[in-house]
Write a protein that holds these residues in place. Structure first.
Motif, PDB file in Angstrom:
ATOM      1  N   LEU A   1      -2.114  -3.349 -13.063  1.00  0.00           N
ATOM      2  CA  LEU A   1      -0.706  -3.108 -13.091  1.00  0.00           C
ATOM      3  C   LEU A   1       0.379  -3.089 -14.054  1.00  0.00           C
ATOM      4  O   LEU A   1       1.189  -2.402 -13.838  1.00  0.00           O
ATOM      5  CB  LEU A   1      -0.530  -4.393 -11.948  1.00  0.00           C
ATOM      6  N   GLY A   2      -0.444  -4.387 -14.872  1.00  0.00           N
ATOM      7  CA  GLY A   2       0.613  -3.076 -16.077  1.00  0.00           C
ATOM      8  C   GLY A   2      -0.275  -2.801 -17.042  1.00  0.00           C
ATOM      9  O   GLY A   2       0.885  -1.706 -17.809  1.00  0.00           O
ATOM     10  N   ALA A   3      -1.356  -2.261 -16.790  1.00  0.00           N
ATOM     11  CA  ALA A   3      -1.787  -1.060 -18.188  1.00  0.00           C
ATOM     12  C   ALA A   3      -1.724  -0.033 -16.888  1.00  0.00           C
ATOM     13  O   ALA A   3      -1.932   0.762 -18.339  1.00  0.00           O
ATOM     14  CB  ALA A   3      -3.391  -1.524 -17.911  1.00  0.00           C
ATOM     15  N   CYS A   4      -1.740  -0.126 -16.455  1.00  0.00           N
ATOM     16  CA  CYS A   4      -1.760   1.578 -15.356  1.00  0.00           C
ATOM     17  C   CYS A   4      -0.414   2.024 -14.758  1.00  0.00           C
ATOM     18  O   CYS A   4       1.009   1.234 -14.473  1.00  0.00           O
ATOM     19  CB  CYS A   4      -2.356   1.416 -14.016  1.00  0.00           C
ATOM     20  N   ASN A   5       0.106   3.565 -14.707  1.00  0.00           N
ATOM     21  CA  ASN A   5       0.850   4.332 -14.604  1.00  0.00           C
ATOM     22  C   ASN A   5       1.241   5.341 -12.958  1.00  0.00           C
ATOM     23  O   ASN A   5       1.931   5.238 -13.237  1.00  0.00           O
ATOM     24  CB  ASN A   5       1.467   4.784 -16.129  1.00  0.00           C
TER      25      ASN A   5
ATOM     26  N   LEU B   1      10.669  -3.009  -5.306  1.00  0.00           N
ATOM     27  CA  LEU B   1      11.813  -2.573  -4.660  1.00  0.00           C
ATOM     28  C   LEU B   1      13.093  -2.445  -5.519  1.00  0.00           C
ATOM     29  O   LEU B   1      13.828  -1.696  -5.306  1.00  0.00           O
ATOM     30  CB  LEU B   1      12.114  -4.135  -3.230  1.00  0.00           C
ATOM     31  N   LYS B   2      13.022  -3.517  -6.801  1.00  0.00           N
ATOM     32  CA  LYS B   2      15.132  -3.023  -7.597  1.00  0.00           C
ATOM     33  C   LYS B   2      14.775  -1.883  -7.648  1.00  0.00           C
ATOM     34  O   LYS B   2      15.860  -0.932  -8.842  1.00  0.00           O
ATOM     35  CB  LYS B   2      14.933  -4.502  -7.970  1.00  0.00           C
ATOM     36  N   SER B   3      13.610  -1.730  -8.648  1.00  0.00           N
ATOM     37  CA  SER B   3      12.981   0.091  -9.331  1.00  0.00           C
ATOM     38  C   SER B   3      13.294   0.911  -8.920  1.00  0.00           C
ATOM     39  O   SER B   3      13.670   2.436  -8.726  1.00  0.00           O
ATOM     40  CB  SER B   3      11.986  -0.183  -9.956  1.00  0.00           C
TER      41      SER B   3
ATOM     42  N   PRO C   1       6.366   2.801 -10.923  1.00  0.00           N
ATOM     43  CA  PRO C   1       7.747   2.698 -12.110  1.00  0.00           C
ATOM     44  C   PRO C   1       7.416   2.241 -13.144  1.00  0.00           C
ATOM     45  O   PRO C   1       6.564   1.043 -12.534  1.00  0.00           O
ATOM     46  CB  PRO C   1       8.808   2.091 -10.646  1.00  0.00           C
ATOM     47  N   HIS C   2       8.175   1.826 -13.909  1.00  0.00           N
ATOM     48  CA  HIS C   2       7.502   1.057 -15.162  1.00  0.00           C
ATOM     49  C   HIS C   2       9.227   0.629 -16.033  1.00  0.00           C
ATOM     50  O   HIS C   2       9.573   1.932 -15.848  1.00  0.00           O
ATOM     51  CB  HIS C   2       6.969   2.064 -15.980  1.00  0.00           C
TER      52      HIS C   2
ATOM     53  N   ALA D   1       5.997 -13.220  -5.354  1.00  0.00           N
ATOM     54  CA  ALA D   1       7.106 -12.354  -4.982  1.00  0.00           C
ATOM     55  C   ALA D   1       7.881 -11.772  -6.409  1.00  0.00           C
ATOM     56  O   ALA D   1       8.760 -11.014  -6.112  1.00  0.00           O
ATOM     57  CB  ALA D   1       7.896 -13.954  -4.733  1.00  0.00           C
ATOM     58  N   PRO D   2       7.654 -11.668  -7.524  1.00  0.00           N
ATOM     59  CA  PRO D   2       8.624 -11.595  -8.692  1.00  0.00           C
ATOM     60  C   PRO D   2       8.447  -9.751  -8.743  1.00  0.00           C
ATOM     61  O   PRO D   2       9.530  -9.353  -9.080  1.00  0.00           O
ATOM     62  CB  PRO D   2       8.310 -12.521  -9.788  1.00  0.00           C
ATOM     63  N   MET D   3       7.336  -9.945  -8.164  1.00  0.00           N
ATOM     64  CA  MET D   3       6.390  -8.295  -8.742  1.00  0.00           C
ATOM     65  C   MET D   3       7.106  -8.092  -7.450  1.00  0.00           C
ATOM     66  O   MET D   3       7.730  -6.495  -7.214  1.00  0.00           O
ATOM     67  CB  MET D   3       5.390  -8.148  -8.652  1.00  0.00           C
ATOM     68  N   LEU D   4       7.599  -7.545  -6.131  1.00  0.00           N
ATOM     69  CA  LEU D   4       7.660  -7.147  -4.853  1.00  0.00           C
ATOM     70  C   LEU D   4       9.696  -7.223  -5.201  1.00  0.00           C
ATOM     71  O   LEU D   4      10.058  -5.781  -5.053  1.00  0.00           O
ATOM     72  CB  LEU D   4       8.098  -8.068  -3.744  1.00  0.00           C
ATOM     73  N   VAL D   5      10.463  -7.698  -5.375  1.00  0.00           N
ATOM     74  CA  VAL D   5      11.104  -8.231  -5.996  1.00  0.00           C
ATOM     75  C   VAL D   5      11.675  -7.535  -7.000  1.00  0.00           C
ATOM     76  O   VAL D   5      12.836  -5.633  -6.498  1.00  0.00           O
ATOM     77  CB  VAL D   5      11.801  -9.341  -6.197  1.00  0.00           C
TER      78      VAL D   5
END
Length: 402
Positions: free
Chosen positions: A375-379, A212-214, A401-402, A205-209
């Protein structure tokens, strides 16, 4: 009833074809328009530049006067009128960047290129200058009535600068989508509550929010669906308040995966359940026939990697069209740092990094759909078409997005 798996392309085309209504619009101040989607194209009210002006700090003179000592008749600054000033042979003006160019001036020579200059005289070098050198002519960038912003474009800082340069204070935009994010699963607990051995923290849930906000969407985490048919049905009775509902987990074939049954019993239509993707095969798209517009429901895979990647390639394109955007999913073709090998007729989604102009798969593409560290290591995300068994040279990638 089990629905057949769709190819990725067919699933995407089906979802986009379901968008049959245009979002409502609203007029908002330009200062609040960052990230919003323009609902009406905008034409230039004035040419840009609005008047012919100097591109440099220097001296304005006639071409025939290069190499000659000239009398300085005026000093001009940005914001001053040049009306009534006419530069004749044997004279020049000292002029600053942005100042209006007076009659007679054919070139502007920067201070550092002058042979000499002092309080009353100046001389430009005796060399060839192109007519109009260092002069910005009226309308050379934008003509009056030219289209400067198109309906369906997402407004960014450059758009705001351009519209502000025209004196535009308000813009017509599409209203934001109301997007609800639901968690799912009895084992999932919210952040701030100590997790026991049989429990996991809610990361989807935090990831999806955040994801989508990004992309400019106003998504809100509104609750959790329990592993209970009646509980899910009750929650769905409020979904008419939303344009889109995204629920993670509960779409597989487990004993407690009631999501599809709950949707059908509440009157929803299942458009697809299962796509030839890796990862992300169980993804589901449904809709409720609410008025004045339907509510679309995405059932996402529970594994975090699958959840995020399917959101990128299937949810976001539909959200863009629902929101009134004309932007498409854009990929870049980049070299591959090492060969990739695949099996099966499905779209493969491969996380990795773009560095020094090449795409490197994360851990040589040996990671599972629960590998949150990826997810955190890739761009970047590589999209490998169905039927491709080996890739040696280059891949199509979507920047993350980052």
């Amino acid at each position: 009833m089990k629905t057949p798996l769709l190819d990725y392309k067919d699933a995407l085309e089906l979802s986009l074809a379901l968008v049959a209504h245009t979002p409502q619009t609203q007029e908002i101040p330009l200062g609040e328009a960052m990230g919003r989607i323009l609902a009406k194209s905008v034409r230039a009210l004035d040419p840009l530049p609005k008047a012919t002006n100097s591109a440099m700090d220097g001296f304005g003179l006639r071409l025939e006067d290069v190499g000659k000592p000239l009398e300085i008749t005026h000093t001009l600054y940005a914001g001053q009128s040049a009306e009534g000033i006419n530069i004749s042979c044997g004279t020049c003006v000292k002029i600053m960047t942005g100042a209006l160019v007076p009659e007679g001036v054919e070139i502007i020579v920067p201070f550092e290129e002058m042979d000499f200059y002092h309080k009353s005289q100046a001389q430009a070098p005796a060399k060839e200058f192109k007519p109009g050198a260092n002069i910005r002519f009226v309308g050379e960038d934008i003509q009056r009535d030219e289209l400067i912003a198109h309906a369906g474009e997402r407004i960014h800082a450059g758009t705001i600068a351009l519209l502000a340069s025209q004196g535009i204070t308000h813009v017509l935009v599409f209203k934001r989508l109301h997007i609800a994010i639901f968690s799912s699963g009895d084992e999932v607990i919210p952040l701030g509550t100590p997790a026991q051995a049989h429990q996991v923290y809610d990361s989807n849930a935090p990831m999806l929010v955040a994801l989508l906000k990004s992309y400019g969407y106003d998504a809100v985490h509104v609750g959790k669906l329990g592993d209970d048919l009646r509980c899910q049905q009750e929650a769905m009775q409020t979904w008419g308040d939303y344009d889109v509902v995204v629920s993670s987990a509960g779409v597989s074939a487990g004993d407690k995966d009631y999501f599809q049954d709950a949707l059908l019993q509440q009157g929803a239509t299942i458009h697809y359940h299962g796509v030839h993707l890796k990862p992300g095969k169980p993804i589901m798209l449904a809709s409720f026939p609410h008025s004045p517009r339907p509510t679309f429901v995405f059932g996402m895979p529970g594994n975090p990697v699958s959840c995020m990647l399917t959101c990128l390639v299937l949810v976001l394109p539909m959200l863009e069209k629902l929101a009134g955007s004309k932007e498409k999913l854009e990929t870049l073709r980049v070299p591959l740092s090492e060969p990739l090998f695949f099996k099966g007729q499905r779209l493969h989604l491969v996380l990795g990094r773009i560095a020094q102009g090449a795409f490197t798969p994360y851990r040589h593409n040996r990671y599972g759909s629960g590998a949150i560290d990826a997810l955190g290591a890739c761009n970047a995300l590589a999209l490998i078409p169905p039927g491709v068994l080996e890739v040696q040279e280059s891949v199509d990638v979507l920047l993350l997005p980052h």
